[in-house]
Enzyme design. Structure first.
Site, PDB file in Angstrom:
ATOM      1  N   CYS A   1       0.947  -1.373  -0.208  1.00  0.00           N
ATOM      2  CA  CYS A   1      -0.106   0.147   0.061  1.00  0.00           C
ATOM      3  C   CYS A   1       0.897   1.294  -0.039  1.00  0.00           C
ATOM      4  CB  CYS A   1      -0.774   0.136   1.236  1.00  0.00           C
ATOM      5  SG  CYS A   1      -1.980   1.512   1.317  1.00  0.00           S
TER       6      CYS A   1
ATOM      7  N   ASN B   1     -12.563  10.632  -2.096  1.00  0.00           N
ATOM      8  CA  ASN B   1     -13.082   9.651  -3.355  1.00  0.00           C
ATOM      9  C   ASN B   1     -13.018   7.959  -2.792  1.00  0.00           C
ATOM     10  OD1 ASN B   1     -13.100  11.856  -5.149  1.00  0.00           O
ATOM     11  ND2 ASN B   1     -10.886  11.491  -5.538  1.00  0.00           N
TER      12      ASN B   1
ATOM     13  N   GLY C   1     -13.378   7.545  -8.454  1.00  0.00           N
ATOM     14  CA  GLY C   1     -12.243   7.861  -8.829  1.00  0.00           C
ATOM     15  C   GLY C   1     -10.957   7.620  -7.731  1.00  0.00           C
TER      16      GLY C   1
ATOM     17  N   HIS D   1      -4.135   1.293   8.415  1.00  0.00           N
ATOM     18  CA  HIS D   1      -4.731   0.922   6.924  1.00  0.00           C
ATOM     19  C   HIS D   1      -6.058   0.833   7.205  1.00  0.00           C
ATOM     20  CE1 HIS D   1      -4.846  -0.024   2.971  1.00  0.00           C
ATOM     21  NE2 HIS D   1      -5.655  -1.090   3.469  1.00  0.00           N
TER      22      HIS D   1
ATOM     23  N   HIS E   1      -8.009   8.509   2.493  1.00  0.00           N
ATOM     24  CA  HIS E   1      -7.278   9.831   2.570  1.00  0.00           C
ATOM     25  C   HIS E   1      -8.265  10.890   2.262  1.00  0.00           C
ATOM     26  CE1 HIS E   1      -6.944   8.029  -1.561  1.00  0.00           C
ATOM     27  NE2 HIS E   1      -7.229   9.255  -1.970  1.00  0.00           N
TER      28      HIS E   1
ATOM     29  N   HIS F   1      -8.493  14.668   0.790  1.00  0.00           N
ATOM     30  CA  HIS F   1      -7.747  16.054   0.053  1.00  0.00           C
ATOM     31  C   HIS F   1      -8.346  17.279   0.564  1.00  0.00           C
ATOM     32  CE1 HIS F   1      -7.095  13.444  -3.646  1.00  0.00           C
ATOM     33  NE2 HIS F   1      -8.041  12.756  -3.129  1.00  0.00           N
TER      34      HIS F   1
ATOM     35  N   CYS G   1       0.358   3.262   3.163  1.00  0.00           N
ATOM     36  CA  CYS G   1       1.202   2.787   4.436  1.00  0.00           C
ATOM     37  C   CYS G   1       2.765   2.987   4.326  1.00  0.00           C
ATOM     38  CB  CYS G   1       0.816   1.509   4.385  1.00  0.00           C
ATOM     39  SG  CYS G   1      -0.732   0.813   5.019  1.00  0.00           S
TER      40      CYS G   1
ATOM     41  N   HIS H   1      -6.349   3.598   0.332  1.00  0.00           N
ATOM     42  CA  HIS H   1      -6.099   3.915   1.891  1.00  0.00           C
ATOM     43  C   HIS H   1      -6.649   4.975   1.919  1.00  0.00           C
ATOM     44  CE1 HIS H   1      -2.957   4.013   5.358  1.00  0.00           C
ATOM     45  NE2 HIS H   1      -3.600   5.224   5.269  1.00  0.00           N
TER      46      HIS H   1
HETATM   47  P1  AMP Z   1      -7.452   9.560  -5.120  1.00  0.00           P
HETATM   48  O1  AMP Z   1      -7.360   9.667  -6.504  1.00  0.00           O
HETATM   49  O2  AMP Z   1      -8.617  10.269  -4.499  1.00  0.00           O
HETATM   50  O3  AMP Z   1      -7.464   8.089  -4.564  1.00  0.00           O
HETATM   51  O4  AMP Z   1      -6.187  10.470  -4.583  1.00  0.00           O
HETATM   52  C1  AMP Z   1      -4.806  10.057  -4.610  1.00  0.00           C
HETATM   53  C2  AMP Z   1      -4.028  10.974  -4.648  1.00  0.00           C
HETATM   54  O5  AMP Z   1      -2.605  10.688  -4.291  1.00  0.00           O
HETATM   55  C3  AMP Z   1      -3.949  11.629  -6.017  1.00  0.00           C
HETATM   56  O6  AMP Z   1      -4.283  13.001  -5.860  1.00  0.00           O
HETATM   57  C4  AMP Z   1      -2.358  11.430  -6.397  1.00  0.00           C
HETATM   58  O7  AMP Z   1      -1.798  12.680  -7.151  1.00  0.00           O
HETATM   59  C5  AMP Z   1      -1.758  11.245  -5.166  1.00  0.00           C
HETATM   60  N1  AMP Z   1      -0.390  10.600  -5.016  1.00  0.00           N
HETATM   61  C6  AMP Z   1      -0.151   9.524  -5.629  1.00  0.00           C
HETATM   62  N2  AMP Z   1       1.080   9.111  -5.432  1.00  0.00           N
HETATM   63  C7  AMP Z   1       1.519  10.129  -4.466  1.00  0.00           C
HETATM   64  C8  AMP Z   1       2.737  10.171  -3.768  1.00  0.00           C
HETATM   65  N3  AMP Z   1       3.779   9.377  -3.914  1.00  0.00           N
HETATM   66  N4  AMP Z   1       3.074  11.390  -3.125  1.00  0.00           N
HETATM   67  C9  AMP Z   1       1.900  12.294  -2.971  1.00  0.00           C
HETATM   68  N5  AMP Z   1       0.825  12.167  -3.634  1.00  0.00           N
HETATM   69  C10 AMP Z   1       0.674  11.111  -4.177  1.00  0.00           C
HETATM   70 ZN    ZN Z   2      -2.510   1.606   3.493  1.00  0.00          ZN
END
Ligand code: AMP
Ligand code: ZN
Length: 112
Positions: A3, A85, A91, A45, A98, A100, A6, A96
């Site tokens: 993940c 999301n 999307g 997680h 999160h 925004h 994680c 995991h």
């Molecule tokens: P979601 O599409 O809602 O699952 O959001 C995932 C977010 O993680 C996206 O906005 C990506 O740009 C961001 N993301 C993916 N990899 C990384 C990373 N290594 N560091 C920071 N953000 C990331």
């Molecule tokens: Zn995770």
């Protein structure tokens, strides 16, 4: 478990951190969708908002406290948006939980 978030929470993959405590990490999104775009995650997680339960919901309350504190510190006084999301049709690309935290521009409603 493979993940991405994680690994970021454990420091195995680098991130640009803005806040950290024992339960939560906040870091800048690698592909920002607004002038300010921060991701706030539980270190534990949890797959998505669909998996929030009475047992694990305290960390989500804590995340919203951190979001308010960061919005204040980063001077998002004209407004900001908090988005999670959940699932493929919404999307969600990283499975995991999160949140925004987006700010620094105007947002449309309803979202696309
Ligand atoms: P979601 O599409 O809602 O699952 O959001 C995932 C977010 O993680 C996206 O906005 C990506 O740009 C961001 N993301 C993916 N990899 C990384 C990373 N290594 N560091 C920071 N953000 C990331
Ligand atoms: Zn995770």
């Amino acid at each position: 478990m493979d993940c991405l978030f994680c690994k970021i929470a454990k420091g195995e993959i680098p991130s640009k951190k803005v806040y950290e405590d024992d339960e939560v990490l906040a870091f800048y999104d690698i592909e920002p969708k607004a002038p300010t775009h921060i991701l706030i995650i539980p270190k534990l997680h949890i797959k998505s908002a669909a998996e929030i339960t009475a047992k694990n919901s305290a960390v989500t309350a804590h995340i919203f406290e951190i979001a308010a504190k960061l919005a204040d510190e980063l001077k998002l006084k004209d407004g900001f948006r908090i988005v999670t999301n959940c699932g493929d049709s919404a999307g969600q690309s990283v499975k995991h939980l999160h949140f925004h935290l987006l700010g620094g521009r105007d947002f449309t409603w309803p979202p696309g």
